[in-house]
Scaffold this motif. Sequence first.
Motif, short mmCIF file in Angstrom:
data_model
loop_
_atom_site.label_atom_id
_atom_site.label_comp_id
_atom_site.label_asym_id
_atom_site.label_seq_id
_atom_site.Cartn_x
_atom_site.Cartn_y
_atom_site.Cartn_z
N GLU A 24 23.75 22.63 36.88
CA GLU A 24 24.95 22.10 37.53
C GLU A 24 26.24 22.50 36.82
N SER A 25 26.12 22.99 35.61
CA SER A 25 27.32 23.39 34.87
C SER A 25 27.85 24.75 35.32
N VAL A 26 27.09 25.49 36.13
CA VAL A 26 27.54 26.80 36.59
C VAL A 26 28.83 26.67 37.40
N VAL A 27 28.84 25.78 38.36
CA VAL A 27 30.02 25.61 39.22
C VAL A 27 31.19 25.05 38.42
N THR A 28 30.92 24.10 37.55
CA THR A 28 31.99 23.51 36.75
C THR A 28 32.63 24.54 35.83
N SER A 29 31.81 25.32 35.15
CA SER A 29 32.38 26.32 34.24
C SER A 29 33.09 27.43 35.02
N LEU A 30 32.60 27.76 36.22
CA LEU A 30 33.27 28.76 37.04
C LEU A 30 34.65 28.25 37.48
N THR A 31 34.74 26.98 37.80
CA THR A 31 36.03 26.39 38.17
C THR A 31 37.01 26.44 37.00
N VAL A 32 36.51 26.16 35.82
CA VAL A 32 37.37 26.20 34.62
C VAL A 32 37.81 27.64 34.34
N LEU A 33 36.87 28.58 34.43
CA LEU A 33 37.19 29.98 34.12
C LEU A 33 38.11 30.64 35.14
N THR A 34 38.10 30.15 36.37
CA THR A 34 38.99 30.71 37.40
C THR A 34 40.25 29.89 37.56
N ALA A 35 40.52 29.01 36.62
CA ALA A 35 41.73 28.17 36.61
C ALA A 35 41.86 27.36 37.89
N GLY A 36 40.73 26.86 38.37
CA GLY A 36 40.75 25.97 39.52
C GLY A 36 40.75 26.66 40.87
N SER A 37 40.79 27.99 40.91
CA SER A 37 40.84 28.67 42.21
C SER A 37 39.46 28.74 42.86
N GLY A 38 38.42 28.41 42.13
CA GLY A 38 37.09 28.28 42.71
C GLY A 38 36.29 29.56 42.80
N ILE A 39 35.19 29.44 43.49
CA ILE A 39 34.23 30.52 43.57
C ILE A 39 34.72 31.70 44.40
N THR A 40 35.64 31.45 45.32
CA THR A 40 36.14 32.55 46.15
C THR A 40 36.99 33.53 45.36
N ALA A 41 37.38 33.14 44.16
CA ALA A 41 38.15 34.06 43.31
C ALA A 41 37.27 35.18 42.76
N VAL A 42 35.98 34.93 42.63
CA VAL A 42 35.09 35.94 42.05
C VAL A 42 34.11 36.52 43.05
N LEU A 43 33.83 35.82 44.12
CA LEU A 43 32.93 36.32 45.15
C LEU A 43 33.75 36.66 46.38
N THR A 44 33.90 37.94 46.62
CA THR A 44 34.81 38.37 47.67
C THR A 44 34.14 38.62 49.02
N GLY A 45 32.84 38.57 49.09
CA GLY A 45 32.17 38.83 50.35
C GLY A 45 30.84 38.13 50.46
N PRO A 46 30.26 38.12 51.65
CA PRO A 46 28.98 37.44 51.84
C PRO A 46 27.83 38.07 51.05
#
Length: 163
Positions: A24-46
């Motif tokens: 469960e820490s994957v999403v939390t750490s990704l949010t922190v690393l992207t400065a709150g912009s979320g998963i769409t900041a690193v995953l650009t396509g399906p």
Amino acid sequence: IFAPLGLGDGRLVASLFTGFIAKESVVTSLTVLTAGSGITAVLTGPAQALSALVFCLLYTPCVAAIAAVKRELGSSLAAAGVALAQCCVAWGMAYVVYGYSHLFAGAGTLGALDLVILTVVGLWVLYALLELPRRKKQGKSLSCGGDCSRCAASCREETVVKK
């Protein structure tokens, strides 16, 4: 290592490593690393999203689960082998998903080597899905090394009851 899966962004890879502590820490750490912009900041396509999802679902569980595997198998080396095998399966399946999603979506072209690898991995997975249940019905389990007479696992009891 992660670029062939479409997961070349270092922030996503770093957040996957935190999943070894707790998934469960994957999403939390990704949010922190992207400065709150979320998963769409690193995953650009399906294709990338599917690849990340498959990898995250299949790679090794948290440290507590690996500790339980070590306790059950009685060996640190065996537990490390299980964790490594799970990571390899996750990488292979994410590679297949990413490659096929690119192929079917027309998002890019695949080279001949990519198609060979995807075909071989796809056939191996199909074989495993068909062969493992057949072996289980014959009384041969992977947990026993293929010979249930060498262990006291529940699969042996099921086989004896069926006979």
